[in-house]
Design a protein around this motif. Structure first.
Motif, PDB file in Angstrom:
ATOM      1  N   ARG A 331       0.805  -1.246   0.115  1.00 27.95           N
ATOM      2  CA  ARG A 331      -0.020   0.018  -0.096  1.00 27.95           C
ATOM      3  C   ARG A 331       0.843   1.187  -0.071  1.00 27.95           C
ATOM      4  N   GLY A 332       2.042   1.337   0.403  1.00 30.43           N
ATOM      5  CA  GLY A 332       3.016   2.323   0.408  1.00 30.43           C
ATOM      6  C   GLY A 332       2.917   3.234   1.554  1.00 30.43           C
ATOM      7  N   GLY A 333       3.845   4.041   1.978  1.00 32.09           N
ATOM      8  CA  GLY A 333       3.794   4.767   3.121  1.00 32.09           C
ATOM      9  C   GLY A 333       3.838   4.189   4.201  1.00 32.09           C
ATOM     10  N   VAL A 334       4.397   2.866   4.293  1.00 34.97           N
ATOM     11  CA  VAL A 334       4.394   2.264   5.732  1.00 34.97           C
ATOM     12  C   VAL A 334       5.891   2.558   6.498  1.00 34.97           C
ATOM     13  N   PRO A 335       5.617   2.870   7.714  1.00 34.71           N
ATOM     14  CA  PRO A 335       7.143   3.290   8.324  1.00 34.71           C
ATOM     15  C   PRO A 335       7.767   1.985   8.505  1.00 34.71           C
ATOM     16  N   THR A 336       9.009   2.241   8.318  1.00 37.09           N
ATOM     17  CA  THR A 336      10.132   1.190   8.385  1.00 37.09           C
ATOM     18  C   THR A 336      10.903   1.258   9.626  1.00 37.09           C
ATOM     19  N   PRO A 337      11.695   0.316   9.966  1.00 33.50           N
ATOM     20  CA  PRO A 337      12.609   0.254  11.252  1.00 33.50           C
ATOM     21  C   PRO A 337      13.390   1.550  11.218  1.00 33.50           C
ATOM     22  N   GLY A 338      13.952   1.735   9.904  1.00 37.06           N
ATOM     23  CA  GLY A 338      15.009   2.855   9.612  1.00 37.06           C
ATOM     24  C   GLY A 338      14.013   4.202   9.860  1.00 37.06           C
ATOM     25  N   ASP A 339      12.808   4.215   9.236  1.00 39.59           N
ATOM     26  CA  ASP A 339      11.986   5.229   9.614  1.00 39.59           C
ATOM     27  C   ASP A 339      11.895   5.882  11.394  1.00 39.59           C
ATOM     28  N   ALA A 340      11.731   4.750  11.979  1.00 41.95           N
ATOM     29  CA  ALA A 340      11.452   4.738  13.338  1.00 41.95           C
ATOM     30  C   ALA A 340      12.856   5.159  14.149  1.00 41.95           C
ATOM     31  N   LEU A 341      14.036   4.654  13.568  1.00 45.33           N
ATOM     32  CA  LEU A 341      15.345   5.019  14.159  1.00 45.33           C
ATOM     33  C   LEU A 341      15.640   6.384  14.010  1.00 45.33           C
ATOM     34  N   ARG A 342      14.953   7.162  12.850  1.00 47.01           N
ATOM     35  CA  ARG A 342      15.500   8.419  12.772  1.00 47.01           C
ATOM     36  C   ARG A 342      14.589   9.331  13.838  1.00 47.01           C
ATOM     37  N   ILE A 343      13.738   8.628  14.515  1.00 48.91           N
ATOM     38  CA  ILE A 343      13.243   9.675  15.507  1.00 48.91           C
ATOM     39  C   ILE A 343      13.293   9.034  16.904  1.00 48.91           C
ATOM     40  N   MET A 344      13.837   7.739  17.033  1.00 47.25           N
ATOM     41  CA  MET A 344      13.848   7.131  18.344  1.00 47.25           C
ATOM     42  C   MET A 344      15.095   6.476  18.436  1.00 47.25           C
ATOM     43  N   GLU A 345      15.568   6.388  19.666  1.00 47.05           N
ATOM     44  CA  GLU A 345      16.930   5.633  19.904  1.00 47.05           C
ATOM     45  C   GLU A 345      16.700   4.093  19.972  1.00 47.05           C
ATOM     46  N   PRO A 346      17.613   3.445  19.386  1.00 48.06           N
ATOM     47  CA  PRO A 346      17.438   1.942  19.363  1.00 48.06           C
ATOM     48  C   PRO A 346      16.684   1.339  20.523  1.00 48.06           C
ATOM     49  N   GLN A 347      17.184   1.854  21.720  1.00 45.92           N
ATOM     50  CA  GLN A 347      16.699   1.441  23.316  1.00 45.92           C
ATOM     51  C   GLN A 347      15.456   1.248  23.222  1.00 45.92           C
ATOM     52  N   LEU A 348      14.606   2.466  22.875  1.00 44.24           N
ATOM     53  CA  LEU A 348      13.315   2.704  22.956  1.00 44.24           C
ATOM     54  C   LEU A 348      12.677   1.652  22.044  1.00 44.24           C
ATOM     55  N   LEU A 349      13.003   1.567  20.780  1.00 40.15           N
ATOM     56  CA  LEU A 349      12.259   0.589  19.785  1.00 40.15           C
ATOM     57  C   LEU A 349      12.586  -0.767  20.270  1.00 40.15           C
ATOM     58  N   ARG A 350      13.597  -1.178  20.644  1.00 42.70           N
ATOM     59  CA  ARG A 350      13.780  -2.574  21.242  1.00 42.70           C
ATOM     60  C   ARG A 350      12.643  -2.711  22.474  1.00 42.70           C
ATOM     61  N   TRP A 351      12.646  -1.879  23.301  1.00 39.27           N
ATOM     62  CA  TRP A 351      11.696  -1.974  24.552  1.00 39.27           C
ATOM     63  C   TRP A 351      10.249  -2.355  24.215  1.00 39.27           C
ATOM     64  N   LEU A 352       9.845  -1.502  23.121  1.00 39.60           N
ATOM     65  CA  LEU A 352       8.533  -1.682  22.706  1.00 39.60           C
ATOM     66  C   LEU A 352       8.164  -3.119  22.094  1.00 39.60           C
ATOM     67  N   TYR A 353       9.246  -3.723  21.594  1.00 41.81           N
ATOM     68  CA  TYR A 353       8.910  -5.113  21.189  1.00 41.81           C
ATOM     69  C   TYR A 353       9.140  -5.997  22.484  1.00 41.81           C
ATOM     70  N   ALA A 354       9.990  -5.629  23.298  1.00 40.17           N
ATOM     71  CA  ALA A 354      10.455  -6.478  24.433  1.00 40.17           C
ATOM     72  C   ALA A 354       9.426  -6.471  25.420  1.00 40.17           C
ATOM     73  N   ARG A 355       8.815  -5.462  25.806  1.00 38.37           N
ATOM     74  CA  ARG A 355       7.864  -5.539  26.859  1.00 38.37           C
ATOM     75  C   ARG A 355       6.424  -5.917  26.647  1.00 38.37           C
ATOM     76  N   ARG A 356       5.945  -6.425  25.386  1.00 42.12           N
ATOM     77  CA  ARG A 356       4.753  -7.039  25.097  1.00 42.12           C
ATOM     78  C   ARG A 356       5.040  -8.396  24.599  1.00 42.12           C
ATOM     79  N   ARG A 357       3.979  -9.185  25.161  1.00 37.69           N
ATOM     80  CA  ARG A 357       4.129 -10.566  24.605  1.00 37.69           C
ATOM     81  C   ARG A 357       3.748 -10.550  23.426  1.00 37.69           C
ATOM     82  N   PRO A 358       4.453 -11.634  22.593  1.00 37.45           N
ATOM     83  CA  PRO A 358       4.214 -11.562  21.174  1.00 37.45           C
ATOM     84  C   PRO A 358       2.648 -11.686  20.640  1.00 37.45           C
ATOM     85  N   ASN A 359       1.777 -12.189  21.605  1.00 32.52           N
ATOM     86  CA  ASN A 359       0.347 -12.147  21.129  1.00 32.52           C
ATOM     87  C   ASN A 359      -0.316 -10.847  21.338  1.00 32.52           C
TER      88      ASN A 359
END
Length: 580
Positions: A331-359
């Protein structure tokens, strides 16, 4: 490295299961976990969960002293299915390549990479390096064209009737219809709804198209047009002689035992690789939880046909973006990990995935919500450092700030993100002005160089410039609003005088915070530290609106203490009428 706790931590529980399963299946061998990514377009933040879930588990296994391999299969030998929207450097002529392997499709114009797949892989590879993800990358183009799977292909073709019978059990099954929403019922969350809908991967061709030999689990790529619009019209099991007809009209006869220009259909390819690579753990997206999906069917094929076992692993839920609908690469216009890392530090992005169970589904903020997320992260950091965090939070924090190899590079002096964003907004990136303002936040410990607040400052500047609309940016008045100043009421004049008179003695972030909240209290005859009442809160809000109107011409803006520091004492006095 920060002290870790594994209590109440989903990563540790999965690591326990994976280690036990690996010891049962392959004692003494490295633990193998896997991810699969298709570089069919921008690899988005939903796809990142396919990597982060096994990465976090693999990293926990490494921390325990086990050898582990995290395989990332680049499905770059998949067919090019459609021209994705929103990709710069392409046009409708790319539709000519539909049906070719992704590595045979030209990269977007201006790309430094030789083909479509490498172009989009490169962006993800860069992001994974910044995130500290350790992995072994496997190009399926290289594997297939080098003949790595030749014996597995021949084996699958010999057992095609058995595969067809397994697939046939699922061909008529349809997902259950979604229940209608009842009157008064809470609307379904967009992320949950999108998660139920899946990504479409489960609809991949299973090799059952009409052909001269009936079911056939292998698709040749045409020697003439390079596409997979082929039908196998004849096959000899003894000689492995195969004849195919392409939609372009080309006919070719080859020996499959020597032929490397084609691949197994996806629902056979995936279980083949589980067995070939000895995968113990691999999560799957919600689209693979329905009857007939690749993961479900693969689990029925891998043992009887390839003599392997299906990996264990959870279903992972959808990842959303604040203010956006479900992500889809086409569909286009979807943010990529690179887009996220331009506005947040790697630690914050890792935390968003680590703090929630996969489901559990969650959202990643590209709007104002990012400031609240950073506040939450900074509060957790303080709790961890003070020993007041819960065990599960400590574990998620430890997984965010580093890996088994060590801590990720971090901002030396992590000032609040919202403060940095406000300063970046007001100064428009002027480094001299930025350093002046940030140095005055805490006079007892002045900032000496902007390097102390990097890379967080850079991320905040990027967010302001890329994600805050121009009409929401802060522009400080060039001249006082003399008409508004002339119309001030007696109480308003008194409030402004109290503020201006206190500027010099309160010129720090904490001092100005106290001052702006104290002025309405003093005007009401209360002590500066009096507890606020509903009436007092109303008065404070009216006072703040007045300040915003006189300073930036709107009724809202950055936090006032930060704004005052940014404007500077002299200019504040002038705009508030002290020099008029």
């Amino acid at each position: 490295m920060v002290a870790e706790s594994t209590e109440a931590d989903w990563v540790s529980r999965l690591a326990d299961d994976v280690i036990a399963e690996s010891e049962r299946r392959a004692p003494g061998k490295p633990v193998v976990v896997a991810s699969g990514l298709s570089p069919s377009g921008p690899i988005h933040l939903g796809n990142l969960r396919e990597v982060m879930t096994p990465h976090l588990v693999a990293d926990e296994i490494r921390r325990r002293g086990h050898e582990v391999r995290h395989l990332i299969s680049w499905d770059d030998y998949d067919r090019y299915r459609k021209v994705p929207a929103g990709v710069q450097g392409i046009d409708e002529t790319w539709a000519e390549h539909i049906g070719k392997p992704l590595t045979s499709v030209p990269a977007p114009r201006g790309s430094a990479y030789p083909n479509w797949a490498e172009h989009f892989k490169a962006q993800m590879i860069e992001a994974l390096a910044e995130l500290g993800v350790e992995y072994d990358g496997i190009s399926q183009t290289e594997q297939y064209t080098a003949g790595a799977y030749r014996q597995q292909i021949l084996h699958a073709v010999r057992h095609r009737a058995e595969i067809d019978a397994i697939l046939d059990r699922y061909r008529t099954k349809k997902p259950a219809a979604k229940p209608a929403q009842k009157a008064g019922q809470k609307p379904v969350d967009a992320a949950e709804l999108a998660a139920e809908e899946g990504s479409g991967a489960a609809e991949e061709d299973d090799g059952s198209g009409a052909g001269g030999v009936g079911y056939f689990p292998y698709k040749p790529y045409c020697a003439d047009c390079g596409k997979d619009l082929t039908t196998v019209t004849a096959y000899d099991d003894e000689t492995t002689e195969l004849t195919y007809l392409c939609a372009c009209g080309h006919i070719e006869t080859v020996r499959l035992a020597e032929f490397d220009r084609g691949k197994l259909v996806w629902k056979v390819d995936w279980p083949m690789r589980w067995a070939y690579e000895g995968v113990i753990f691999e999560p799957s997206g919600v689209d693979h939880s329905s009857p007939g999906s690749s993961f479900q069917v693969g689990g029925q094929i891998v043992g009887p046909v390839f003599g392997g076992e299906q990996p264990i692993g959870p279903m992972y839920a959808f990842v959303g973006i604040s203010g956006m609908a479900k992500m889809s690469s086409s569909r286009g216009g979807v943010p990529t990990p690179g887009d996220a890392l331009r506005i947040m530090e790697p630690q914050l992005l890792r935390w968003l995935y680590a703090r929630r169970r996969p489901n559990q589904s969650f959202k990643i903020a590209f709007d104002q919500e990012i400031q609240r997320l950073y506040d939450e992260w900074d509060a957790l950091t303080r709790k961890v450092q003070d020993g007041g965090a819960l065990p599960g939070d400590i574990a998620a924090y430890g997984r965010a700030v580093g890996t088994a190899r060590g801590e990720l590079p971090a901002t030396a002096r992590p000032l609040p993100y919202r403060t940095l964003a406000s300063v970046a907004d007001i100064t428009a990136g002027n480094e001299e002005q930025t350093l002046r303002i940030l140095s005055e936040l805490d006079p007892s410990r002045p900032l000496t160089t902007l390097d102390e607040v990097r890379p967080r400052l850079d991320r905040a500047e990027n967010w302001i410039s890329a994600h805050v609309p121009a009409d929401q940016r802060t522009v400080v008045r060039a001249e006082p609003d003399r008409e508004r100043l002339a119309a001030l009421g007696e109480s308003e004049r008194a409030g402004l005088k109290l503020l201006v008179d206190g500027l010099d003695s309160h010129w720090s972030l904490d001092g100005l915070t106290s001052l702006v909240y104290a002025v309405p209290k003093v005007l009401a005859g209360l002590e500066p530290d009096a507890k606020p009442t509903p009436e007092l809160k109303t008065a404070q809000r009216s006072f703040f609106v007045l300040l915003y109107e006189l300073l930036v011409g709107r009724d809202t803006g950055p936090r006032l203490p930060t704004l005052l520091l940014a404007v500077g004492q002299g200019r504040v006095r002038r705009l508030l009428g002290a020099g008029e």
